[in-house]
Motif scaffolding. Sequence first.
Motif, PDB file in Angstrom:
ATOM      1  N   SER A   4       0.809  -1.224   0.000  1.00  0.00           N
ATOM      2  CA  SER A   4       0.000   0.000   0.000  1.00  0.00           C
ATOM      3  C   SER A   4       0.843   1.276   0.000  1.00  0.00           C
ATOM      4  O   SER A   4       0.316   2.356  -0.211  1.00  0.00           O
ATOM      5  CB  SER A   4      -0.978   0.011   1.176  1.00  0.00           C
ATOM      6  N   HIS A   5       2.156   1.161   0.224  1.00  0.00           N
ATOM      7  CA  HIS A   5       3.017   2.354   0.186  1.00  0.00           C
ATOM      8  C   HIS A   5       4.047   2.161  -0.926  1.00  0.00           C
ATOM      9  O   HIS A   5       4.926   1.303  -0.824  1.00  0.00           O
ATOM     10  CB  HIS A   5       3.707   2.571   1.527  1.00  0.00           C
ATOM     11  N   GLY A 157       5.156   0.296  12.417  1.00  0.00           N
ATOM     12  CA  GLY A 157       4.226   1.414  12.348  1.00  0.00           C
ATOM     13  C   GLY A 157       4.869   2.630  12.977  1.00  0.00           C
ATOM     14  O   GLY A 157       5.750   2.503  13.834  1.00  0.00           O
ATOM     15  N   ASP A 158       4.495   3.817  12.528  1.00  0.00           N
ATOM     16  CA  ASP A 158       4.951   5.044  13.179  1.00  0.00           C
ATOM     17  C   ASP A 158       3.869   6.105  13.023  1.00  0.00           C
ATOM     18  O   ASP A 158       2.735   5.788  12.670  1.00  0.00           O
ATOM     19  CB  ASP A 158       6.315   5.505  12.631  1.00  0.00           C
ATOM     20  N   GLU A 159       4.243   7.365  13.284  1.00  0.00           N
ATOM     21  CA  GLU A 159       3.283   8.467  13.260  1.00  0.00           C
ATOM     22  C   GLU A 159       2.579   8.593  11.904  1.00  0.00           C
ATOM     23  O   GLU A 159       1.521   9.191  11.809  1.00  0.00           O
ATOM     24  CB  GLU A 159       4.013   9.782  13.580  1.00  0.00           C
ATOM     25  N   THR A 160       3.171   8.026  10.836  1.00  0.00           N
ATOM     26  CA  THR A 160       2.613   8.246   9.490  1.00  0.00           C
ATOM     27  C   THR A 160       1.765   7.077   9.002  1.00  0.00           C
ATOM     28  O   THR A 160       1.077   7.206   7.994  1.00  0.00           O
ATOM     29  CB  THR A 160       3.738   8.473   8.455  1.00  0.00           C
ATOM     30  N   GLY A 161       1.820   5.909   9.659  1.00  0.00           N
ATOM     31  CA  GLY A 161       1.005   4.800   9.180  1.00  0.00           C
ATOM     32  C   GLY A 161       1.622   3.453   9.492  1.00  0.00           C
ATOM     33  O   GLY A 161       2.563   3.342  10.292  1.00  0.00           O
ATOM     34  N   HIS A 162       1.100   2.407   8.830  1.00  0.00           N
ATOM     35  CA  HIS A 162       1.542   1.028   9.046  1.00  0.00           C
ATOM     36  C   HIS A 162       2.197   0.523   7.760  1.00  0.00           C
ATOM     37  O   HIS A 162       1.674   0.740   6.662  1.00  0.00           O
ATOM     38  CB  HIS A 162       0.352   0.138   9.420  1.00  0.00           C
ATOM     39  N   TYR A 163       3.331  -0.151   7.912  1.00  0.00           N
ATOM     40  CA  TYR A 163       4.096  -0.599   6.745  1.00  0.00           C
ATOM     41  C   TYR A 163       4.343  -2.102   6.842  1.00  0.00           C
ATOM     42  O   TYR A 163       4.951  -2.577   7.798  1.00  0.00           O
ATOM     43  CB  TYR A 163       5.431   0.159   6.668  1.00  0.00           C
ATOM     44  N   GLY A 164       3.852  -2.847   5.829  1.00  0.00           N
ATOM     45  CA  GLY A 164       4.044  -4.283   5.771  1.00  0.00           C
ATOM     46  C   GLY A 164       5.068  -4.645   4.703  1.00  0.00           C
ATOM     47  O   GLY A 164       5.699  -3.763   4.096  1.00  0.00           O
ATOM     48  N   VAL A 165       5.232  -5.946   4.465  1.00  0.00           N
ATOM     49  CA  VAL A 165       6.258  -6.420   3.524  1.00  0.00           C
ATOM     50  C   VAL A 165       6.048  -5.789   2.140  1.00  0.00           C
ATOM     51  O   VAL A 165       4.949  -5.812   1.597  1.00  0.00           O
ATOM     52  CB  VAL A 165       6.234  -7.956   3.425  1.00  0.00           C
ATOM     53  N   GLY A 166       7.107  -5.202   1.609  1.00  0.00           N
ATOM     54  CA  GLY A 166       7.065  -4.568   0.298  1.00  0.00           C
ATOM     55  C   GLY A 166       6.814  -3.075   0.359  1.00  0.00           C
ATOM     56  O   GLY A 166       7.143  -2.349  -0.571  1.00  0.00           O
ATOM     57  N   ASP A 167       6.214  -2.614   1.476  1.00  0.00           N
ATOM     58  CA  ASP A 167       5.911  -1.175   1.595  1.00  0.00           C
ATOM     59  C   ASP A 167       7.184  -0.354   1.755  1.00  0.00           C
ATOM     60  O   ASP A 167       8.156  -0.806   2.379  1.00  0.00           O
ATOM     61  CB  ASP A 167       5.010  -0.910   2.808  1.00  0.00           C
ATOM     62  N   VAL A 168       7.154   0.878   1.230  1.00  0.00           N
ATOM     63  CA  VAL A 168       8.283   1.800   1.344  1.00  0.00           C
ATOM     64  C   VAL A 168       7.823   3.057   2.065  1.00  0.00           C
ATOM     65  O   VAL A 168       6.823   3.668   1.683  1.00  0.00           O
ATOM     66  CB  VAL A 168       8.834   2.176  -0.054  1.00  0.00           C
ATOM     67  N   VAL A 170       8.829   6.926   2.935  1.00  0.00           N
ATOM     68  CA  VAL A 170       9.719   8.017   2.545  1.00  0.00           C
ATOM     69  C   VAL A 170       9.664   9.064   3.643  1.00  0.00           C
ATOM     70  O   VAL A 170       8.608   9.629   3.914  1.00  0.00           O
ATOM     71  CB  VAL A 170       9.270   8.641   1.206  1.00  0.00           C
ATOM     72  N   ALA A 171      10.789   9.287   4.325  1.00  0.00           N
ATOM     73  CA  ALA A 171      10.845  10.278   5.405  1.00  0.00           C
ATOM     74  C   ALA A 171      11.842  11.367   5.001  1.00  0.00           C
ATOM     75  O   ALA A 171      12.871  11.075   4.400  1.00  0.00           O
ATOM     76  CB  ALA A 171      11.296   9.620   6.706  1.00  0.00           C
ATOM     77  N   ASP A 172      11.506  12.617   5.315  1.00  0.00           N
ATOM     78  CA  ASP A 172      12.461  13.692   5.007  1.00  0.00           C
ATOM     79  C   ASP A 172      12.670  14.547   6.260  1.00  0.00           C
ATOM     80  O   ASP A 172      12.256  14.169   7.353  1.00  0.00           O
ATOM     81  CB  ASP A 172      12.004  14.520   3.809  1.00  0.00           C
ATOM     82  N   ASP A 173      13.331  15.703   6.089  1.00  0.00           N
ATOM     83  CA  ASP A 173      13.725  16.478   7.265  1.00  0.00           C
ATOM     84  C   ASP A 173      12.539  17.093   7.997  1.00  0.00           C
ATOM     85  O   ASP A 173      12.709  17.664   9.063  1.00  0.00           O
ATOM     86  CB  ASP A 173      14.781  17.535   6.897  1.00  0.00           C
ATOM     87  N   SER A 174      11.312  16.967   7.442  1.00  0.00           N
ATOM     88  CA  SER A 174      10.146  17.495   8.139  1.00  0.00           C
ATOM     89  C   SER A 174       9.565  16.471   9.119  1.00  0.00           C
ATOM     90  O   SER A 174       8.671  16.791   9.884  1.00  0.00           O
ATOM     91  CB  SER A 174       9.069  17.899   7.127  1.00  0.00           C
ATOM     92  N   LEU A 175      10.075  15.230   9.092  1.00  0.00           N
ATOM     93  CA  LEU A 175       9.482  14.165   9.910  1.00  0.00           C
ATOM     94  C   LEU A 175      10.392  13.740  11.050  1.00  0.00           C
ATOM     95  O   LEU A 175      11.567  13.471  10.857  1.00  0.00           O
ATOM     96  CB  LEU A 175       9.167  12.938   9.040  1.00  0.00           C
ATOM     97  N   GLU A 176       9.827  13.704  12.259  1.00  0.00           N
ATOM     98  CA  GLU A 176      10.486  13.004  13.363  1.00  0.00           C
ATOM     99  C   GLU A 176       9.595  11.830  13.702  1.00  0.00           C
ATOM    100  O   GLU A 176       8.384  12.003  13.855  1.00  0.00           O
ATOM    101  CB  GLU A 176      10.636  13.931  14.573  1.00  0.00           C
ATOM    102  N   HIS A 177      10.168  10.637  13.767  1.00  0.00           N
ATOM    103  CA  HIS A 177       9.297   9.488  14.005  1.00  0.00           C
ATOM    104  C   HIS A 177       9.945   8.441  14.899  1.00  0.00           C
ATOM    105  O   HIS A 177      11.163   8.431  15.096  1.00  0.00           O
ATOM    106  CB  HIS A 177       8.823   8.873  12.678  1.00  0.00           C
ATOM    107  N   THR A 178       9.079   7.584  15.447  1.00  0.00           N
ATOM    108  CA  THR A 178       9.522   6.467  16.274  1.00  0.00           C
ATOM    109  C   THR A 178       8.923   5.194  15.689  1.00  0.00           C
ATOM    110  O   THR A 178       7.821   4.807  16.035  1.00  0.00           O
ATOM    111  CB  THR A 178       9.038   6.645  17.732  1.00  0.00           C
ATOM    112  N   PRO A 179       9.623   4.549  14.745  1.00  0.00           N
ATOM    113  CA  PRO A 179       9.087   3.312  14.172  1.00  0.00           C
ATOM    114  C   PRO A 179       9.070   2.199  15.230  1.00  0.00           C
ATOM    115  O   PRO A 179      10.036   2.025  15.970  1.00  0.00           O
ATOM    116  CB  PRO A 179      10.076   2.977  13.048  1.00  0.00           C
ATOM    117  N   ILE A 180       7.946   1.474  15.311  1.00  0.00           N
ATOM    118  CA  ILE A 180       7.804   0.350  16.248  1.00  0.00           C
ATOM    119  C   ILE A 180       7.454  -0.896  15.442  1.00  0.00           C
ATOM    120  O   ILE A 180       6.522  -0.878  14.629  1.00  0.00           O
ATOM    121  CB  ILE A 180       6.710   0.643  17.292  1.00  0.00           C
TER     122      ILE A 180
END
Length: 213
Positions: A4-5, A157-168, A170-180
């Motif tokens: 989905s990403h 998953g992080d502040e922007t959504g959920h990422y499964g196998v194959g998903d990509v 894209v984070a840039d300098d506007s994002l601070e995140h904590t992937p779990i």
Amino acid sequence: MSISHHIPARLMRAYAAGSLPASFATVVAAHVSVCDECRARLEAEEIAGGAVLENLNPVGGDEARLRAAVLARLDDALEAPEAPAPEGHGIYPGPVMAALKGRAPRWKPLGAGIRQTILASGDEGSLRLLYIPPGAAVPDHGHGGLELTMVLQGSFGDETGHYGVGDVEVADDSLEHTPIAGPEAPCIALAATDAPLRFRALVPRLLQPLFRI
Ligand code: ZN
Ligand code: ZN
């Protein structure tokens, strides 16, 4: 595989034009190798790129010569034998196996059960595999530039959504995140950055030069 990403259009265009740094290009190639949708988009980009060259309007003699030279070089490129595409192995797509030089990842502990394998590292950024135990978090961090992360096993998953196998992601300098990492399995991800990450907490920042992340 339900993806989905996908690869954003501007990155796909840069990839098709051959202008992406190698670490990002590996992530795009890995995603394209498992995503029919992005493979079709890449082919469309390549055809569009070729059409732009075909339609160059030869006004002056110089431009006509340039156009002929460019098209001749394209023909050469098309006729050149292509290197065989590396084969994927297990969870690792062909482009990742190529970056691993056909070997199994050599994991180095980062603390809290998180491990990494550096595939490439330099002033322009890095390419690495990350192993995150189920439910564990990657320290909260911002980005000095662009970060591309593709999930190879499990999920996060992080502040922007959920990422499964194959998903990509894209984070840039506007994002601070904590992937779990998701609870179902260790998350293994391919991550490319073009600048060192900026960790907020003091200890990870002190460890950063040591681990080259
Ligand atoms: Zn895709
Ligand atoms: Zn990040």
